[in-house]
Each structure stands twice: as structure tokens, then as C-alpha cells.
Design a protein around this motif. Structure first.
Motif, short mmCIF file in Angstrom:
data_model
loop_
_atom_site.label_atom_id
_atom_site.label_comp_id
_atom_site.label_asym_id
_atom_site.label_seq_id
_atom_site.Cartn_x
_atom_site.Cartn_y
_atom_site.Cartn_z
N UNK A 336 0.82 -1.22 0.00
CA UNK A 336 0.00 0.00 0.00
C UNK A 336 0.85 1.27 0.00
N UNK A 337 2.02 1.21 0.68
CA UNK A 337 2.92 2.36 0.72
C UNK A 337 3.35 2.80 -0.68
N UNK A 338 3.40 1.81 -1.59
CA UNK A 338 3.97 2.09 -2.91
C UNK A 338 2.91 2.13 -4.00
N UNK A 339 1.65 2.35 -3.62
CA UNK A 339 0.59 2.32 -4.63
C UNK A 339 0.85 3.33 -5.74
N UNK A 340 1.46 4.46 -5.35
CA UNK A 340 1.77 5.47 -6.37
C UNK A 340 2.72 4.91 -7.43
N UNK B 412 -12.80 -0.38 5.07
CA UNK B 412 -12.32 0.74 5.88
C UNK B 412 -11.19 1.49 5.20
N UNK B 413 -10.27 0.74 4.55
CA UNK B 413 -9.10 1.37 3.94
C UNK B 413 -9.43 2.08 2.63
N UNK B 414 -10.27 1.41 1.82
CA UNK B 414 -10.46 1.94 0.46
C UNK B 414 -11.87 2.48 0.22
N UNK B 416 -14.82 1.22 -0.19
CA UNK B 416 -15.63 0.67 -1.27
C UNK B 416 -16.25 -0.65 -0.80
N UNK B 417 -17.58 -0.65 -0.64
CA UNK B 417 -18.26 -1.87 -0.22
C UNK B 417 -18.13 -2.95 -1.29
N UNK B 418 -18.13 -2.53 -2.56
CA UNK B 418 -18.02 -3.51 -3.65
C UNK B 418 -16.68 -4.24 -3.55
N UNK B 419 -15.60 -3.50 -3.24
CA UNK B 419 -14.28 -4.11 -3.09
C UNK B 419 -14.28 -5.13 -1.95
N UNK B 420 -14.95 -4.76 -0.84
CA UNK B 420 -15.05 -5.67 0.30
C UNK B 420 -15.75 -6.96 -0.09
N UNK B 421 -16.85 -6.83 -0.83
CA UNK B 421 -17.59 -8.03 -1.24
C UNK B 421 -16.75 -8.91 -2.17
N UNK B 422 -16.01 -8.27 -3.07
CA UNK B 422 -15.14 -9.04 -3.97
C UNK B 422 -14.09 -9.80 -3.16
N UNK B 423 -13.54 -9.16 -2.12
CA UNK B 423 -12.57 -9.84 -1.24
C UNK B 423 -13.19 -11.10 -0.62
N UNK B 424 -14.39 -10.95 -0.04
CA UNK B 424 -15.05 -12.09 0.61
C UNK B 424 -15.26 -13.22 -0.40
N UNK B 425 -15.79 -12.86 -1.57
CA UNK B 425 -16.09 -13.88 -2.58
C UNK B 425 -14.81 -14.56 -3.05
N UNK B 426 -13.75 -13.76 -3.29
CA UNK B 426 -12.51 -14.33 -3.79
C UNK B 426 -11.86 -15.24 -2.75
N UNK B 427 -11.86 -14.81 -1.48
CA UNK B 427 -11.30 -15.64 -0.41
C UNK B 427 -12.04 -16.98 -0.35
#
Lengths: 481, 481
Positions: A336-340, B412-414, B416-427
Motif C-alpha cells: 500500500x505504501x507504494x501504490x503510487x 475501511x481502507x479503500x 468501497x463496499x463492492x471491493x469488500x464483497x469481492x474480497x469475501x467472494x474471492x477468499x
């Protein structure tokens, strides 16, 4: 008869008996027999079943098997079939069988056995064997067993239960034959003939004085080849090792391996003989240890009964997954630190797992080798620096060779010599980091007096992942972006 | 005396003797003794050294040690000190010591010993022991040893060398005492007194007929407790197991563990007694096997002498690193497919290693558990589907729990609820993939008649890495970009 998965090789006699029975049990439509299992109690159900000729035949065949073979069969059957077989074996063998099965299967059997039957089963066992079962027995059962024991065995049980699982005391049994130093071998031979049988694994008699202090060992082999008119004292030898109850069992196992022992005496601080350790216990210990190491490396807390519930499996496995989630999250924040930088040069995202992965593998090789060398005494705190230097040299070579290879591929794919050079540099640096961590982590644990193997694989992977991402993305940010 | 790293616990007698000597050897300024090593030959140099009183004292202390203890000391010393100690031990013990040291150390000793000395050392050993050394001996030495053997032992050596390392034949020795069925125990006792000593680990005599066919076993314990006027046939028992030379050693080891054996007869296809296996060999085998598994998991081909050269270490480790480079490269190319998506949503680069990493850990847990269950016979091809179903359930739970946790963090970090859901599904999907692969790979290897453990960890990690990147980046491309 069903096709068996044999390779055409003849098997040792007993082995094939139990394998064959198991194959038949699996073929047998147990579900039809077990259909009423949920309705009535197991005992009632089995009484009912016993009328059936095929079940009676099964019972007879089970009776002919060694407890260890029955244990194997119980382990290989799903729960309901396992309980059926368990009900069919003779009650007086229950104790021996419980000793032989794996922890998970033992739990399942004990949970489905009435307290009175458990007490009866435990009472067929020696004190040291009851101690092995004790952690799995319900408290009330253990208390009943304890009350029923004669005073001497009660003391033995208390002693045996007081030791750590990995102390010599936990491997010890109390079944031994002692003789006095001043009698003739002829007398010893006559004395032995008064036994119905000698304790298993008896390869030596222990020579003690009136205060029960160990004076020497009279190996059966010397007893047999010596002149019967000699006295014990003239024939006895110094025992190859004398173990102490509170020593590590691992040390005792090494002594058995080195000196090819069948049994060894255990003495207390005053030199009094308190018991003995036999090679069968040592063999089980060595096997169990090897397996624990393998399970621990995969993050399994204990052996899993493959037929146990989903919930049990989840409990067994969650801790390691949680730890890895934390380390993976930290590595993710490093990225994340290097996302740029990644946004500017997206090839970095594709290449970074290679740097981290190879570092992890190399680190695991180093740490496995060092942990092993510590275990056999090749490594002490003193020669740590020498080893570190060697590992770093190996890392530099590996970094240049494999980093060079993958660097060239990166150049081919992304048409950037600078990117290739960054790959080589990052690989080499991460491999050096893995060597540093691979040597330092176990040495540090050793100096802190901890087990050098403890969680070493998790730690090294965490370091080489986060470190690998940081080094590669950091170098890329400095020189490429 | 130097400070020893003891924990205050008393050690078994012999153990502390060798540990103490080793500590002193490490303290001793060996380099001053060894300064002329490069100049002259080792033997000449040692002859020179022998004049020195401290070296003479060292030699005497070495002579008092068991060969296994000397082996430990040799393993723990760097090469030049190791060769000094090696020169000091009595030549007639060289053979026994070579048997005890690890493969890597044995190689280093043999490389620095004159051929004539090696022949002399080998000639002090039994045929089965020479067979154990044979792979490491130079061909010329082996030929000389072979020529010097009496005819019977020559046959035994030829037989012992013809077996695979993991066959019963390789564990077997030829040191056994046989008796006839029709003599009295009194006669047997008199016969035994004619021996100076019985072979090590003799717990039973083997009863054979004139054609050397095995009729039964006469355990020493029964011999000792029975009436001497009885004849052997009336007292002998059926051996607990009869092994065959071409059986897997692993099967023999299991038989020793299950039936708590000290020795077991080995017979050929006609039922003729050809040798025996003793528990000390089995113990060494079980220990070595456990260690091989651990080394193999880290991708080390063999045990490494930590004092061996950088080049040797590189050779031992490169194969695994090369394989991992290939699998890491494939995973990298999978990421390469999605570079467009990553460029648009750079958070994907930071999150993708989490999905891949957790999948790898979970897959390794599954595969370790299944390989282990296959080894102890809990799993057959028949109940594979049942297991697969259970593993998938565990994966779904793990996916929802840990995927949910890390998904929330991602939200929390990004933001985006959609990103969170994609994480759950992918895991969850990657954990299901890991369960599928974790069950199928060993089952497939089993069905193909291969070792289910073979390279399973490499394969599962390759699948969950590439699969994890593909699933996560694929879902993200579909739903987020």
C-alpha cells in the motif's frame, strides 16, 4: 471378496488380516445395520444385532485380533460404524484398545461409553497406562479408578500423572524385575521360573541393594551365557544409561538410538530405582514427535480425525489462519505504501510476488537446516557467525543466479534493462535478508532458552514477504519511477 | 572447565560425557594445533601431535567413548578439527563410527581416509553393515572388501546390497541364533552358554527345521520361565509377524510399533529364515523418515553438514528454488493478464497477496491432513467424496469468517463496499479451490500408485497462488473496473 489395493507383494501375516477385515467392513452395508442407531441406546442395539449371524462372525474375528489392529480399524471407520465395532469388542480389552487409538478417536470413543464401563476398562491397565489415558477421562471416572487402585499403584499413578508429556517420567513404566547382587545366577534362574511371564521388553534385570539403589544391570543375554554358579555381582554390568524422571524424553530417545537400547532404568536423585523406559514407548514417542513437527509446519494443532465434525476441524485450524491473515495484512500494507509507484509502472505488481516467494522458500530452507543442526548439537551460539557468513554467501549466489534468470525474463517481457537490474538486486537483497533471519531467529530463540523450531516458519515467511515487497518496490521507486 | 549450557538438570551419564568433551574441544584452540595441517599429510601431522601430552589425553578420552558419541562429536566439529579427532580414534573403531555419522559427515571422512584404511575399517563390520556403507565407499575399496570376505558373508553382502533403501532387506541383519524343535530347553540353555555373547537385541531364538524353514519363535522370556525339561516345540510360539525381504520397511516399522517388537524374523518365499530385523534399526529408520519429511517440506534434498562448502549447499537447495521460480513466474503471468485492471484500481495489487496467501495456508493444512490419513489407512479411494464435502464446508466457513474480516478492513481502507464483497467472494472461492486441490492431489497420486506426499506442498501452493490471483483479479475486473 472385494478387490484390495495390494501391489501383489505379500504382507506380514497380521497386517493383512486387519486390512482384509477392514476392507470387508467397508464393503458391508453398515448403514443397513446401523439404521436404528439413533433410536435406541448403543448397547441395546448391539444386543439386538448380536442375534444376527454375520455380526456374531464379525465379533469372533475381532476377538482374534491384536488390540493395535482393532485400534487401526476403529480409526479407519466413520463414527457410527466405529461405535458398532467398539460395542462388539470384549469389554476386558477396551482399556488396551483405548491406549492404542489416536487422541481424536479416543475422545470419540470415551464420549460414547458409559462411566462404569470406562472405570472397568481402566482397571485392567497398569498405573503408567492409566496415566496415559487420564487427560481424556472424565474427572468422575478418574476419581473412581483412583479409589479402586491398591495403595502402591495409586502412588505410581500420582507420580506418572505429575510429569510433563515430554518428560522421561511420562514414558516410564513400573514393570520390572529386580535381583540382589549377592545371589548366584542359578538362584536367579530359579526365581525367574516362578513367574508366569516376564514383563514385556525385559532384556535386563536390575540389581538393587536393600535401599533400592540401583547397583547395576544383569542383561538376560549375560545371564544366559554365563556360568550359573557365578554370583550376580560378578556378572552384572554398568547400565548404558541411567535416566532421571524429570529429564526430557527427547534426551532419553537419543540415548536409545545411540546405544541401541531395549530398556533403560530410571532413578531418582538418591539413585533409587523408580522404573524403567522401554523401546516400544520410545518408538511411539519418536514417531509421534516426527508427526507433530509435520502437523505443526502446516499449522495444525493436533492430529485430526478425518471423520470428525466440520466445527472440530475449524477449531483445529483457525489459529494458524488467523496469524497468517495478520502477516499477510502487514505485507499488504507494505505494498500500500507504494501504490503510487505501482500506478505508474503496473509491471511491478506482477513481478513483486516472485521476489517475495523465492525469499520465503530460501529462508525456510535455511531455518530448517539450522533448527536441525541445533537439534543434533552441530550448532552452538559460538559458531553462529561462521554459519551466517556461509548462508549469506549461498544467498548471494542464489540471488545472482535466479535473480539473473528472472531478471532476463523481465527484460524480455517489459523491454526495460533497468527493471531487470532492479529484479536482480531485489532478489539478492531479499535472499540475504532471508539468510539473516533464517540464522538469527532460531539462534535468538535458542539463546532465550526457547524451542528453536517454535513458529519459525511463520516468522521467516512474514519477514521475507514484507521485506521482499519493501525492497523491490523501494528500489523500483528510487530507480524506475 | 568452561561454562556448559546445561539447564541445571542432571543428564544421563554418557550424554554429559560427550557433551562435556565437545564443549572442551570447542574451547581448545584447535587452530593452533592445526596450523600445520595444510603442509603435511594428516597421518604424519597427527603422529607429530601425538607427542603432545594434551593430544594424548584427548585420544584416551575418545577411546573411552561409545562410537555413537564419537560420531556426535565428529558431526559437531568443523572439518579440520573433525579430521584431527578422526585420526586420533583407534583404527578398529573406524567402521562402527562411519556407520553412526550422518551421510554428509561420512562423505567428508571417507574422502580424507586412505583406501587401505577404509578396507581395514569395513572388514571389522558385518555384511549388513558393510551394505549400509557401500553407497559411500569408492568402488575400488568395495571390491577389495568384497574379495576379502568369506563366501557366506559375500552372499549376504550381495543380498543386502540388492535391496532398495526402503525395503525390509535393507534393515535386515544376519546375526541370529537358531534352535531345533525337538531338543529340551535344558539343551538350549547349555547351547547358549557356549556363546561368549548373544547377538545384540536378541529377545527370541528362531526355531527352524532341517530345511531352515521357520517353525516358530522361542522368546528368551519363555525360555527363562519354563520348565527346562520341556522340549522347544512345546514352548515355542507363532512369531508375531514374519517379514519378507521385499516388503516396504515402512510396513515393518508399523508392525514393530503396533506389536511392540524387539526383533522379527525375515523369511523368503519358501518360508526359509533368511535374517531378522531388530528394533534399533527400526528406530533409526523411523527417526530418519520423520526428518526426511521435514527436510523435503523445505525443499532440501538431504541433510546438510552445516560445515560443508557453499557450493555443496547450493547444490542441495537449487532444485526446489528453481521449481518455485517457475511456479512464481506462472503466478506472475496470471497477474500480467490483469495489468489493465490494476492500473485502474491500484488497491488490487495490495490486496491480492492476501487472497493467495491464505489459500496456500489452508490448502497445506488440508493436504497434510489427508496425506497423514492415507498413511494410517483412514482414507481410501472409496470415502474420498465424503472427505471432499467436509473440506469444502470447512473452507466455506473459513472463507466467510476470514474473508469477511479482511473484507471489512478493505472497506475501511479503500471506502468501497463492492471491493469488500469481492474480497469475501474471492477468499471463499480460493479456499474452496484449495480444498478441492488439497483432497484431489493426494487421492490422485494414491490412485496412480505414487507416494501421496510427493511434492504435494509445491503443487498446492502453485494452484492457490495462480488460482487466487486469477479469482480475485477476475472478479474485480468483472465487478469493479
Amino acid at each position: 471378496m472385494p478387490d484390495q489395493p495390494t501391489s501383489g507383494e505379500p504382507r506380514s501375516a497380521r497386517d493383512s488380516v486387519s486390512a482384509q477385515l477392514l476392507a470387508e467392513l467397508r464393503e458391508l452395508d453398515l448403514s443397513s445395520l446401523l439404521i436404528r442407531h439413533d433410536a435406541g441406546g448403543a448397547a441395546e442395539f448391539v444386543a439386538d444385532l448380536r442375534m444376527r449371524p454375520e455380526v456374531e462372525a464379525l465379533r469372533e474375528r475381532l476377538d482374534s485380533l491384536h488390540p493395535a489392529d482393532i485400534a487401526l480399524i476403529l480409526e479407519a471407520l466413520p463414527l457410527d460404524a466405529r461405535l458398532l465395532v467398539w460395542e462388539l469388542v470384549k469389554a476386558e480389552r477396551d482399556g488396551d484398545i483405548l491406549l492404542e487409538v489416536s487422541d481424536a478417536v479416543r475422545e470419540s470413543l470415551i464420549a460414547h461409553t458409559a462411566s462404569a464401563d470406562l472405570v472397568a476398562a481402566a482397571e485392567t491397565l497398569d498405573a503408567d497406562e492409566i496415566a496415559d489415558l487420564a487427560p481424556d477421562l472424565p474427572d468422575a471416572v478418574l476419581a473412581d479408578v483412583f479409589r479402586a487402585l491398591p495403595l502402591e499403584e495409586r502412588e505410581q499413578l500420582r507420580a506418572a500423572m505429575s510429569f510433563d508429556e515430554d518428560a522421561v517420567g511420562a514414558l516410564m513404566d513400573f514393570d520390572l524385575v529386580t535381583v540382589r547382587p549377592d545371589v548366584t545366577l542359578e538362584t536367579v534362574l530359579r526365581y525367574l521360573r516362578r513367574f508366569d511371564e516376564l514383563p514385556d521388553q525385559t532384556d535386563q534385570l536390575f540389581v538393587i541393594d536393600r535401599a533400592e539403589r540401583l547397583l547395576g544391570s544383569l542383561p538376560l543375554q549375560r545371564l544366559l551365557v554365563s556360568d550359573p554358579d557365578l554370583i550376580v555381582e560378578a556378572v552384572m554390568v554398568e547400565p548404558a544409561v541411567k535416566l532421571r524422571q524429570d529429564e526430557k524424553a527427547e534426551l532419553a530417545a537419543h540415548a536409545f538410538e545411540r546405544y541401541d537400547l531395549v530398556s533403560a532404568p530410571v532413578i531418582d536423585r538418591e539413585g533409587k530405582l523408580v522404573g524403567r523406559v522401554t523401546v516400544d514407548e520410545v518408538l511411539d514417542f519418536v514417531r509421534a514427535e516426527g508427526e507433530e513437527d509435520l502437523l505443526a509446519q502446516a499449522g495444525l494443532r493436533e492430529e485430526e480425525d478425518v471423520f470428525s465434525s466440520v466445527w472440530k476441524s475449524f477449531q483445529n485450524r483457525w489459529a494458524w489462519l488467523a496469524i497468517n491473515l495478520v502477516t499477510a495484512f502487514i505485507a499488504s500494507r507494505v505494498i500500500g505504501l507504494f501504490e503510487g509507484s505501482i500506478a505508474q509502472l503496473v509491471a511491478l505488481a506482477a513481478l513483486m510476488p516472485i521476489v517475495a516467494g523465492i525469499g520465503g522458500n530460501s529462508g525456510n530452507q535455511t531455518i530448517t537446516m539450522i533448527v536441525r543442526a541445533i537439534a543434533i548439537g552441530q550448532v552452538s551460539v559460538a559458531n553462529g557467525r561462521e554459519l551466517l557468513l556461509k548462508e549469506i554467501k549461498v544467498s548471494v549466489i542464489n540471488g545472482l543466479v535466479w535473480g539473473g534468470a528472472i531478471g532476463l525474463v523481465a527484460v524480455g517481457l517489459y523491454h526495460s534493462w533497468a527493471l531487470g537490474l532492479v529484479m536482480v538486486a531485489a532478489m539478492t537483497l531479499n535472499l540475504i535478508l532471508s539468510a539473516l533471519a533464517g540464522v538469527s531467529i532460531p539462534m535468538l530463540l535458542l539463546r532465550l532458552g526457547r524451542d528453536p523450531a517454535l513458529g519459525s516458519s511463520v516468522m521467516i515467511t512474514a519477514i521475507t514477504d514484507s521485506g521482499g515487497f519493501f525492497i523491490f518496490l523501494g528500489l523500483a521507486t528510487l530507480f524506475l519511477v
